[in-house]
Design an enzyme around this catalytic site. Structure first.
Site, PDB file in Angstrom:
ATOM      1  N   ARG A 124       3.841   2.831   0.806  1.00 10.84           N
ATOM      2  CA  ARG A 124       3.961   2.451   2.218  1.00 10.84           C
ATOM      3  C   ARG A 124       4.208   0.956   2.359  1.00 10.84           C
ATOM      4  O   ARG A 124       3.943   0.173   1.451  1.00 10.84           O
ATOM      5  CB  ARG A 124       2.702   2.831   3.000  1.00 10.84           C
ATOM      6  CG  ARG A 124       1.421   2.115   2.553  1.00 10.84           C
ATOM      7  CD  ARG A 124       1.046   0.929   3.407  1.00 10.84           C
ATOM      8  NE  ARG A 124      -0.057   0.168   2.836  1.00 10.84           N
ATOM      9  CZ  ARG A 124       0.087  -0.890   2.073  1.00 10.84           C
ATOM     10  NH1 ARG A 124       1.292  -1.322   1.734  1.00 10.84           N
ATOM     11  NH2 ARG A 124      -0.961  -1.546   1.609  1.00 10.84           N
ATOM     12  N   GLU A 181      -2.927  -6.788   8.731  1.00 15.21           N
ATOM     13  CA  GLU A 181      -3.256  -6.951   7.307  1.00 15.21           C
ATOM     14  C   GLU A 181      -4.695  -7.381   7.099  1.00 15.21           C
ATOM     15  O   GLU A 181      -5.198  -8.291   7.788  1.00 15.21           O
ATOM     16  CB  GLU A 181      -2.307  -8.009   6.705  1.00 15.21           C
ATOM     17  CG  GLU A 181      -1.874  -7.669   5.321  1.00 15.21           C
ATOM     18  CD  GLU A 181      -1.071  -6.367   5.260  1.00 15.21           C
ATOM     19  OE1 GLU A 181      -1.696  -5.307   4.963  1.00 15.21           O
ATOM     20  OE2 GLU A 181       0.129  -6.396   5.499  1.00 15.21           O
ATOM     21  N   HIS A 182      -5.337  -6.724   6.153  1.00 16.45           N
ATOM     22  CA  HIS A 182      -6.733  -7.013   5.811  1.00 16.45           C
ATOM     23  C   HIS A 182      -7.648  -6.832   7.023  1.00 16.45           C
ATOM     24  O   HIS A 182      -8.584  -7.601   7.221  1.00 16.45           O
ATOM     25  CB  HIS A 182      -6.884  -8.441   5.250  1.00 16.45           C
ATOM     26  CG  HIS A 182      -6.402  -8.555   3.831  1.00 16.45           C
ATOM     27  ND1 HIS A 182      -7.151  -8.115   2.761  1.00 16.45           N
ATOM     28  CD2 HIS A 182      -5.252  -9.030   3.323  1.00 16.45           C
ATOM     29  CE1 HIS A 182      -6.471  -8.338   1.643  1.00 16.45           C
ATOM     30  NE2 HIS A 182      -5.311  -8.882   1.959  1.00 16.45           N
ATOM     31  N   ASP A 229      -8.112  -3.256   8.132  1.00 14.91           N
ATOM     32  CA  ASP A 229      -8.534  -1.842   8.143  1.00 14.91           C
ATOM     33  C   ASP A 229      -9.986  -1.715   7.688  1.00 14.91           C
ATOM     34  O   ASP A 229     -10.767  -0.954   8.250  1.00 14.91           O
ATOM     35  CB  ASP A 229      -7.588  -0.943   7.320  1.00 14.91           C
ATOM     36  CG  ASP A 229      -7.437  -1.330   5.853  1.00 14.91           C
ATOM     37  OD1 ASP A 229      -7.839  -2.453   5.462  1.00 14.91           O
ATOM     38  OD2 ASP A 229      -6.916  -0.496   5.072  1.00 14.91           O
ATOM     39  N   SER A 279       1.391  -0.118  -2.262  1.00 17.08           N
ATOM     40  CA  SER A 279       0.434   0.970  -2.364  1.00 17.08           C
ATOM     41  C   SER A 279       0.732   2.005  -3.445  1.00 17.08           C
ATOM     42  O   SER A 279       0.558   3.200  -3.238  1.00 17.08           O
ATOM     43  CB  SER A 279       0.385   1.658  -0.992  1.00 17.08           C
ATOM     44  OG  SER A 279      -0.899   2.004  -0.722  1.00 17.08           O
ATOM     45  N   SER A 280       1.165   1.520  -4.605  1.00 18.76           N
ATOM     46  CA  SER A 280       1.405   2.453  -5.708  1.00 18.76           C
ATOM     47  C   SER A 280       0.090   3.108  -6.137  1.00 18.76           C
ATOM     48  O   SER A 280       0.051   4.289  -6.483  1.00 18.76           O
ATOM     49  CB  SER A 280       2.039   1.729  -6.896  1.00 18.76           C
ATOM     50  OG  SER A 280       1.138   0.815  -7.477  1.00 18.76           O
ATOM     51  N   ASP A 291      -3.763   2.986   3.533  1.00 17.78           N
ATOM     52  CA  ASP A 291      -2.748   3.493   2.605  1.00 17.78           C
ATOM     53  C   ASP A 291      -2.792   5.011   2.509  1.00 17.78           C
ATOM     54  O   ASP A 291      -1.759   5.687   2.520  1.00 17.78           O
ATOM     55  CB  ASP A 291      -2.984   2.909   1.200  1.00 17.78           C
ATOM     56  CG  ASP A 291      -3.097   1.400   1.227  1.00 17.78           C
ATOM     57  OD1 ASP A 291      -2.777   0.812   2.272  1.00 17.78           O
ATOM     58  OD2 ASP A 291      -3.526   0.813   0.217  1.00 17.78           O
ATOM     59  N   LYS A 338      -5.270  -5.393  -7.689  1.00 18.08           N
ATOM     60  CA  LYS A 338      -6.484  -5.545  -6.861  1.00 18.08           C
ATOM     61  C   LYS A 338      -7.764  -5.309  -7.635  1.00 18.08           C
ATOM     62  O   LYS A 338      -8.719  -6.041  -7.509  1.00 18.08           O
ATOM     63  CB  LYS A 338      -6.493  -4.495  -5.737  1.00 18.08           C
ATOM     64  CG  LYS A 338      -5.614  -4.736  -4.594  1.00 18.08           C
ATOM     65  CD  LYS A 338      -5.936  -3.784  -3.447  1.00 18.08           C
ATOM     66  CE  LYS A 338      -5.838  -2.311  -3.761  1.00 18.08           C
ATOM     67  NZ  LYS A 338      -4.511  -1.804  -4.096  1.00 18.08           N
TER      68      LYS A 338
HETATM   69  P1  ADP Z   1      -0.652  -1.563  -5.343  1.00 17.70           P
HETATM   70  O1  ADP Z   1      -0.599  -2.706  -4.390  1.00 17.70           O
HETATM   71  O2  ADP Z   1       0.714  -1.146  -5.776  1.00 17.70           O
HETATM   72  O3  ADP Z   1      -1.502  -0.441  -4.888  1.00 17.70           O
HETATM   73  P2  ADP Z   1      -2.659  -2.069  -7.443  1.00 17.70           P
HETATM   74  O4  ADP Z   1      -2.709  -3.278  -8.298  1.00 17.70           O
HETATM   75  O5  ADP Z   1      -3.810  -1.777  -6.574  1.00 17.70           O
HETATM   76  O6  ADP Z   1      -1.303  -2.189  -6.639  1.00 17.70           O
HETATM   77  O7  ADP Z   1      -2.431  -0.784  -8.360  1.00 17.70           O
HETATM   78  C1  ADP Z   1      -1.429  -0.764  -9.342  1.00 17.70           C
HETATM   79  C2  ADP Z   1      -1.858   0.161 -10.455  1.00 17.70           C
HETATM   80  O8  ADP Z   1      -1.604   1.544 -10.089  1.00 17.70           O
HETATM   81  C3  ADP Z   1      -1.061  -0.045 -11.738  1.00 17.70           C
HETATM   82  O9  ADP Z   1      -1.585  -1.099 -12.519  1.00 17.70           O
HETATM   83  C4  ADP Z   1      -1.244   1.310 -12.419  1.00 17.70           C
HETATM   84  O10 ADP Z   1      -2.492   1.389 -13.069  1.00 17.70           O
HETATM   85  C5  ADP Z   1      -1.241   2.277 -11.237  1.00 17.70           C
HETATM   86  N1  ADP Z   1       0.145   2.779 -11.059  1.00 17.70           N
HETATM   87  C6  ADP Z   1       1.066   2.382 -10.177  1.00 17.70           C
HETATM   88  N2  ADP Z   1       2.247   3.038 -10.346  1.00 17.70           N
HETATM   89  C7  ADP Z   1       2.059   3.870 -11.400  1.00 17.70           C
HETATM   90  C8  ADP Z   1       2.891   4.810 -12.095  1.00 17.70           C
HETATM   91  N3  ADP Z   1       4.143   5.027 -11.759  1.00 17.70           N
HETATM   92  N4  ADP Z   1       2.345   5.488 -13.122  1.00 17.70           N
HETATM   93  C9  ADP Z   1       1.059   5.267 -13.480  1.00 17.70           C
HETATM   94  N5  ADP Z   1       0.233   4.416 -12.870  1.00 17.70           N
HETATM   95  C10 ADP Z   1       0.721   3.711 -11.843  1.00 17.70           C
HETATM   96  P1  NG1 Z   2      -2.495  -2.666  -1.164  1.00 16.51           P
HETATM   97  O1  NG1 Z   2      -1.425  -3.445  -0.557  1.00 16.51           O
HETATM   98  O2  NG1 Z   2      -2.087  -1.266  -1.506  1.00 16.51           O
HETATM   99  O3  NG1 Z   2      -3.156  -3.363  -2.280  1.00 16.51           O
HETATM  100  C1  NG1 Z   2      -4.869  -3.036   0.154  1.00 16.51           C
HETATM  101  C2  NG1 Z   2      -5.884  -1.986   0.631  1.00 16.51           C
HETATM  102  C3  NG1 Z   2      -5.639  -1.597   2.099  1.00 16.51           C
HETATM  103  C4  NG1 Z   2      -5.585  -2.838   2.985  1.00 16.51           C
HETATM  104  C5  NG1 Z   2      -4.559  -3.830   2.399  1.00 16.51           C
HETATM  105  C6  NG1 Z   2      -4.520  -5.147   3.149  1.00 16.51           C
HETATM  106  C7  NG1 Z   2      -6.726  -0.294  -0.936  1.00 16.51           C
HETATM  107  C8  NG1 Z   2      -6.460   0.981  -1.617  1.00 16.51           C
HETATM  108  N1  NG1 Z   2      -5.751  -0.779  -0.167  1.00 16.51           N
HETATM  109  O4  NG1 Z   2      -3.584  -2.445   0.055  1.00 16.51           O
HETATM  110  O5  NG1 Z   2      -6.669  -0.725   2.535  1.00 16.51           O
HETATM  111  O6  NG1 Z   2      -6.848  -3.430   3.123  1.00 16.51           O
HETATM  112  O7  NG1 Z   2      -4.853  -4.150   1.031  1.00 16.51           O
HETATM  113  O8  NG1 Z   2      -4.192  -4.931   4.482  1.00 16.51           O
HETATM  114  O9  NG1 Z   2      -7.789  -0.858  -1.097  1.00 16.51           O
END
Ligand code: ADP
Ligand code: NG1
Length: 467
Positions: free
Chosen positions: A52, A58-59, A61, A154-155, A199, A243
């Site tokens: 998404r 931002e920050h 929720d 938000s992967s 997310d 994160k």
């Molecule tokens: P985001 O902002 O994308 O949510 P995070 O740092 O919170 O970032 O999470 C990223 C983590 O999610 C990656 O380090 C990995 O562990 C997991 N991840 C993301 N995409 C994939 C994928 N395609 N396959 C496996 N794990 C993934």
């Molecule tokens: P991303 O951008 O996916 O790291 C995080 C939080 C959201 C929200 C945003 C900032 C998780 C899973 N996601 O998102 O809830 O607080 O930061 O707006 O903790």
């Protein structure tokens, strides 16, 4: 804005292969054959969960305030078949993520520098706790993802939500999209990130063509039609920020909590029972503007030392650790309570101004995006030099609004650009930000693109042997 909340009570859609779009067919075929190679059988079904982009809010929720995200086309897809051995077997189409096996009934989630499979386990744990399933079927899973990781799109939540959806469907459980959003909202807490649920809500509740105004406590999602004559462009700084592996995110959550509790105490409330700005706000019965005035009245501008916070709340260091901090913030000594509070209430006000104003007015939304970036960068300090630089490049390339999106400290910007300028905008951002660095240029197509509001999570069930 039109309200279509009734549809959120539905279960996630289940499509057949004939209903899959032409652009998805090759990818799904590839994942299916990878699954067959790895497990010697075709998948029973595919689960798909989108990433998404957050337009504004931002920050806030996790403080209980509303946000305005939309689902993007990039997603996580899982090919799933069941096994009788009670195991979870995971493989990934990217060699970056190594194979993993564990028992489905007995596993641990590692929250310090979590490996990729921990996000899958978060989704599994959420469904197991919700459904109280005593004998879940084992899962053989092939994961394929196109959401840039650690880029604020938000992967991680797409992984968690897709895993939850997979386990639900494999066990023939019937859970509505709204319930799934609610379950998954808490799932990432298992990994230590104390996020707010934006997310997971948009992942399940998204609808093609619409952004969603998401309200919390109780969770609600309202369709929002975006301004016509403009495109939304995502540009990735290519700076990754995980994160769960850093304390940045939880430090902000804790700063909001401490500011809440100090204000609550000053106002004669039972501060131990109040953990978020949203709850405090409700108890005080004030407007967001009035909450900003309360911040001026009660909080000082310079940072609070931990011992000062203890003195104000009348607790020992240990009690504060237990009452208000998280495992990865116990060593933090200074908290910027005034600035963080100013960001939260002003950002919540920006979202509310759209709810009550005219969101289809591009220039209003644009100004709000620039203001949001300034607040995130200066007051919340969740930007970085590359994000600030990219926002300026986008502004000079013709964006009428641009800001960091997602958690920040790296990751992406979102810009609103007049449709007529889209091509020149993309060319200029490419030249000014991507062409100056061969590493950035290498992956420019995945990191600079126009996005439209996409669909939420769904399943694909068919005879994959004939695919
Ligand atoms: P985001 O902002 O994308 O949510 P995070 O740092 O919170 O970032 O999470 C990223 C983590 O999610 C990656 O380090 C990995 O562990 C997991 N991840 C993301 N995409 C994939 C994928 N395609 N396959 C496996 N794990 C993934
Ligand atoms: P991303 O951008 O996916 O790291 C995080 C939080 C959201 C929200 C945003 C900032 C998780 C899973 N996601 O998102 O809830 O607080 O930061 O707006 O903790």
């Amino acid at each position: 804005m039109s309200s279509k909340m009734d549809q959120d009570q539905d279960k996630p859609a289940v499509y057949s292969l004939a209903e899959v779009t032409a652009s998805q067919v090759d990818r799904y075929r590839n994942i299916t054959s990878r699954h067959k190679e790895r497990y010697g059988k075709f998948p029973d079904f595919l689960a798909r969960a989108p990433g998404r982009v957050n337009i504004i809010g931002e920050h806030i929720d996790y403080s209980g305030y509303s946000v305005l995200p939309m689902a993007i086309q990039q997603d996580i897809v899982m090919a799933v078949s069941t096994n009788n051995s009670g195991e979870i077997n995971l493989t990934n189409t990217s060699s970056k993520y190594s194979d993993f096996t564990t028992s489905i009934k007995d596993f641990k989630i590692n929250s310090t520098k979590p490996s990729w499979y921990n996000y899958f386990l978060c989704g599994v744990k959420g469904i197991l706790e919700f459904s109280k399933l005593s004998d879940p079927v084992g899962l053989d899973v092939t994961v394929d993802g196109t959401v840039p990781p650690s880029a604020g799109l938000s992967s991680s939540s797409a992984m968690v939500c897709c895993a939850a959806l997979s386990l639900m469907h494999a066990n023939k459980l019937a859970i509505s999209k709204m319930e799934l959003a609610d379950i998954c909202m808490r799932c990432e807490w298992y990994i230590g990130t104390q996020g707010g649920g934006m997310d997971q809500a948009i992942c399940f509740l998204a609808k093609e063509g619409y952004a969603k105004l998401v309200d919390f406590r109780p969770l609600r999602a309202t369709d929002v039609k975006l301004p016509t004559g403009f495109v939304f462009v995502i540009a990735n700084t290519c700076v990754e920020m995980n994160k769960a592996a850093t304390a940045h995110f939880n430090v902000r959550v804790v700063e909001c909590r401490l500011a809440t509790q100090i204000i609550a105490k000053a106002k004669g409330l039972n501060w131990r029972e109040i953990r978020s700005f949203g709850e405090l706000h409700k108890k005080l019965g004030l407007s967001l503007q009035e909450m900003l005035a309360v911040v001026e009245e009660i909080l000082h501008q310079h940072p609070y030392e931990k011992k000062e916070v203890c003195q104000i709340l009348g607790v020992t260091d240990e009690e504060l650790n237990k009452e208000s901090l998280s495992a990865n913030t116990l060593d933090v000594e200074q908290f910027k309570l005034y600035n963080r509070s100013k960001h939260v209430f002003s950002e919540a006000e920006r979202v509310e101004s759209l709810r009550h104003g005219n969101i289809t007015e591009g220039s209003t939304l644009g100004r709000i995006l620039f203001d949001g970036h300034h607040s995130g960068s200066v007051l919340y300090e969740c930007s970085c030099k590359e994000l600030d630089e990219l926002v300026e490049i986008c502004r000079n390339a013709g964006a009428i609004g641009s800001r960091l999106t997602g958690a920040g400290w790296g990751g992406c910007t979102i810009s609103i650009v007049p449709e007529t300028l889209a091509d020149s905008f993309l060319a200029e951002v490419r030249s000014k930000y991507f062409e100056v660095d061969p590493k950035r240029l290498e992956r420019v197509d995945q990191n600079l693109f126009v996005t439209q509001p996409g669909n939420g999570a769904h399943l694909v069930e068919d005879n994959f042997a004939e695919f």
